[in-house]
Design an enzyme around this catalytic site. Structure first.
Site, short mmCIF file in Angstrom:
data_model
loop_
_atom_site.label_atom_id
_atom_site.label_comp_id
_atom_site.label_asym_id
_atom_site.label_seq_id
_atom_site.Cartn_x
_atom_site.Cartn_y
_atom_site.Cartn_z
N ASN A 249 -4.15 9.51 -7.28
CA ASN A 249 -2.93 10.27 -7.49
C ASN A 249 -1.68 9.41 -7.28
O ASN A 249 -0.60 9.93 -6.98
CB ASN A 249 -2.89 11.47 -6.53
CG ASN A 249 -4.15 12.30 -6.61
OD1 ASN A 249 -4.48 12.83 -7.66
ND2 ASN A 249 -4.87 12.42 -5.50
N ASP B 60 -0.08 5.05 0.90
CA ASP B 60 -0.29 6.01 1.99
C ASP B 60 -0.25 5.31 3.34
O ASP B 60 -1.07 4.44 3.61
CB ASP B 60 -1.63 6.72 1.82
CG ASP B 60 -1.77 7.36 0.44
OD1 ASP B 60 -0.81 8.01 0.01
OD2 ASP B 60 -2.82 7.18 -0.19
N ARG C 181 -12.10 6.96 -3.02
CA ARG C 181 -12.74 8.18 -2.51
C ARG C 181 -14.25 8.05 -2.36
O ARG C 181 -14.81 8.37 -1.31
CB ARG C 181 -12.41 9.37 -3.42
CG ARG C 181 -11.06 9.98 -3.20
CD ARG C 181 -11.01 11.41 -3.70
NE ARG C 181 -11.32 11.54 -5.11
CZ ARG C 181 -10.41 11.55 -6.07
NH1 ARG C 181 -9.13 11.41 -5.78
NH2 ARG C 181 -10.76 11.72 -7.32
N ASP D 193 0.87 -1.17 0.00
CA ASP D 193 0.00 0.00 0.00
C ASP D 193 0.91 1.23 0.00
O ASP D 193 2.08 1.16 0.38
CB ASP D 193 -0.90 -0.03 1.24
CG ASP D 193 -1.78 1.20 1.34
OD1 ASP D 193 -2.39 1.58 0.33
OD2 ASP D 193 -1.83 1.80 2.43
#
Length: 269
Positions: free
Chosen positions: A144, A16, A67, A14
């Site tokens: 992103n 973040d 999101r 992963d």
């Protein structure tokens, strides 16, 4: 040397919270987005304003999810329903996608202002995995992903990337479903049983377990080791560099044993 079982030949990281310190930036952007939305809603309805909690709310409903899924999950916890809209909705739209895009505008602004910091231990581990000949991919819900990987200077250490844009284009379900991790393993040409998943999010650990991956490592940045283990982590560490140490990181069996010995010390009888 890498703290992995012998059958593991690939690593799926992963982004973040595992490789980069952007989780705190994501959290701040979500907090601002939801608080602004909830404050306006409270003013219009006359109900008390109950802010977004950057601890439990972020970890339970948002962290590691695409999101739109994060928006939908958190709003459901408050019994709020918004129209779905489309991924191209403007940030001011009162829709699930609009709210998600509002968060992304804040995120990109914060990234431009503060840059992208990496976890030194993670970079050390990536280099060790590269030297050992393990395959390496990043799997992130972030749309992103490419920009963050490049800004963090990690592109040369990663062979493949599955991010939010790839997931949308290929119709992959977000974590806790295993689809994106399975896609990462496919890009590296390995079976899931040969790959280790590295995750700091509860939803990501659950995805690793659901996909039948060979090893799932929970990275505990916020003091949720028990929850990571409960969601399916085989091992929990504070930092990836801990996997390179001689001392064994925390496993479910080790945690239970430690708890037993601690209880015995408190009550010799």
């Amino acid at each position: 040397m890498l703290g992995l079982p012998g059958h593991v030949t690939a690593c799926l990281f992963d982004l973040d919270g595992v490789l980069t310190q952007t989780a705190r930036v994501h959290n701040a952007a979500w907090t601002r987005t939801f608080d602004d939305f909830l404050r306006q809603r409270a003013a219009a309805s006359g109900e008390p304003f109950q802010p977004f909690d950057p601890g439990p709310d972020y970890n339970r409903y948002v962290d590691g999810r695409p999101r739109a899924d994060g928006v939908r999950s958190f709003l459901a916890s408050r019994k709020i329903v918004l129209p779905e809209g489309t991924p191209d909705d403007p940030p001011e739209a009162e829709t699930v996608n609009g709210l998600g895009n509002r968060k992304n505008v804040l995120l990109l602004q914060r990234l431009r202002d503060s840059g992208v910091e990496v976890y030194p231990g993670s970079v050390h581990y990536l280099k060790a995995a590269t030297a050992a000949g393990l395959r390496r991919a990043v799997v992130t819900a972030s749309a992103n992903g490419a920009e963050v990987v490049a800004a963090a200077g990690l592109a040369s250490l990663l062979e493949a990337r599955v991010d939010g844009l790839v997931a949308r284009d290929q119709g992959l379900r977000g974590k806790p479903h295993p689809d994106t991790f399975l896609a990462g393993a496919k890009l590296l040409g390995v079976d899931p049983a040969q790959a280790a998943v590295f995750e700091d999010a509860l939803s990501g650990v659950a995805a690793g377990r659901a996909g039948g991956f060979g090893y799932v490592i929970g990275v505990d940045r916020v003091g949720q080791a028990d929850e990571l283990l409960a969601h399916g982590a085989d091992r929990v560490v504070k930092d990836l560099a801990d996997l390179l140490d001689i001392a064994e990181p925390l496993t479910p069996a080790a945690r239970n044993s430690a708890a037993h010995h601690s209880a015995a010390e408190r009550d010799p009888a």
